[in-house]
Design a protein around this motif. Structure first.
Motif, mmCIF file in Angstrom:
data_model
loop_
_atom_site.group_PDB
_atom_site.id
_atom_site.type_symbol
_atom_site.label_atom_id
_atom_site.label_comp_id
_atom_site.label_asym_id
_atom_site.label_seq_id
_atom_site.Cartn_x
_atom_site.Cartn_y
_atom_site.Cartn_z
ATOM 1 N N ALA A 150 -2.104 -4.388 0.816
ATOM 2 C CA ALA A 150 -0.817 -4.191 -0.240
ATOM 3 C C ALA A 150 -1.548 -5.836 -1.290
ATOM 4 C CB ALA A 150 0.450 -5.116 -0.431
ATOM 5 N N THR A 195 2.811 -3.994 -7.075
ATOM 6 C CA THR A 195 2.361 -3.777 -6.043
ATOM 7 C C THR A 195 1.627 -2.330 -5.296
ATOM 8 O OG1 THR A 195 3.567 -4.799 -4.249
ATOM 9 C CG2 THR A 195 2.127 -4.383 -2.484
ATOM 10 N N VAL A 216 4.967 -10.065 0.744
ATOM 11 C CA VAL A 216 4.196 -9.543 0.812
ATOM 12 C C VAL A 216 3.170 -10.655 1.754
ATOM 13 C CG1 VAL A 216 2.968 -10.139 -1.427
ATOM 14 C CG2 VAL A 216 1.617 -9.055 -0.399
ATOM 15 N N THR A 261 8.317 -4.340 -6.858
ATOM 16 C CA THR A 261 7.002 -5.276 -6.869
ATOM 17 C C THR A 261 5.690 -5.557 -7.515
ATOM 18 O OG1 THR A 261 6.526 -5.261 -5.125
ATOM 19 C CG2 THR A 261 8.320 -5.668 -4.648
ATOM 20 N N ARG A 285 -1.240 -7.542 -5.149
ATOM 21 C CA ARG A 285 -0.600 -7.188 -6.506
ATOM 22 C C ARG A 285 -0.617 -8.009 -7.342
ATOM 23 N NH1 ARG A 285 5.340 -9.589 -4.316
ATOM 24 N NH2 ARG A 285 4.389 -11.956 -4.680
ATOM 25 N N TRP A 314 -3.802 -10.266 -1.872
ATOM 26 C CA TRP A 314 -3.949 -9.295 -1.458
ATOM 27 C C TRP A 314 -3.362 -9.367 0.125
ATOM 28 C CZ3 TRP A 314 -7.353 -9.596 2.522
ATOM 29 C CH2 TRP A 314 -8.833 -10.585 2.380
#
Length: 135
Positions: free
Chosen positions: A79, A54, A102, A52, A81, A89
């Motif tokens: 997380a 991430t 996410v 992903t 990404r 986030w």
């Protein structure tokens, strides 16, 4: 003066790239990979989830970091990404990952800022499934 001329070179290269459709297409295609590399560099010690793109840290019920400890059950994940040209986030319960992916609480223009923001978000503020689905 050398640093100023370096900036001038970068500005000229950016203008040349913008004016050349092939170079612009290549630069745009490379941007997500460059952003992901910058994110990984800004998050040493974080778990990298390549499928992903991430970076994440995992926490138990007491709020202790259990990233890299498969023997401990994680309840929350912080997380970050790259998504659509921004660093997104969020903090969420781990059981939402298969359903939501996410949870995005915000975005930042640079990876260090996204890391700071997600670390500043309390685990207690993570959205519960019932709040996400309005139950």
């Amino acid at each position: 003066m050398a640093s100023i001329s370096g900036v001038d070179k970068a500005i000229r290269a950016a203008r040349d790239t913008r004016d050349d459709p092939e170079r612009l297409a290549l630069a745009l295609a490379m941007r997500p990979a460059i952003m992901l590399a910058a994110l990984i560099a800004a998050a040493p010690g974080w778990r990298v989830e390549p499928e992903t793109g991430t970076v994440a840290r995992y926490y138990d019920a007491g709020g202790s970091d259990v990233t890299g400890r498969p023997d401990v059950t994680a309840l929350f994940r912080r997380a970050v990404r790259v998504d659509l040209g921004a660093y997104v986030w969020g903090v969420a319960p781990v059981d939402l990952i298969p359903k939501q992916g996410v949870v995005i609480a915000g975005e930042a223009d640079n990876p260090a800022d996204a890391i700071r923001r997600v670390l500043a978000t309390p685990l207690e503020g993570a959205p519960a499934e019932e709040r996400l689905h309005g139950q």
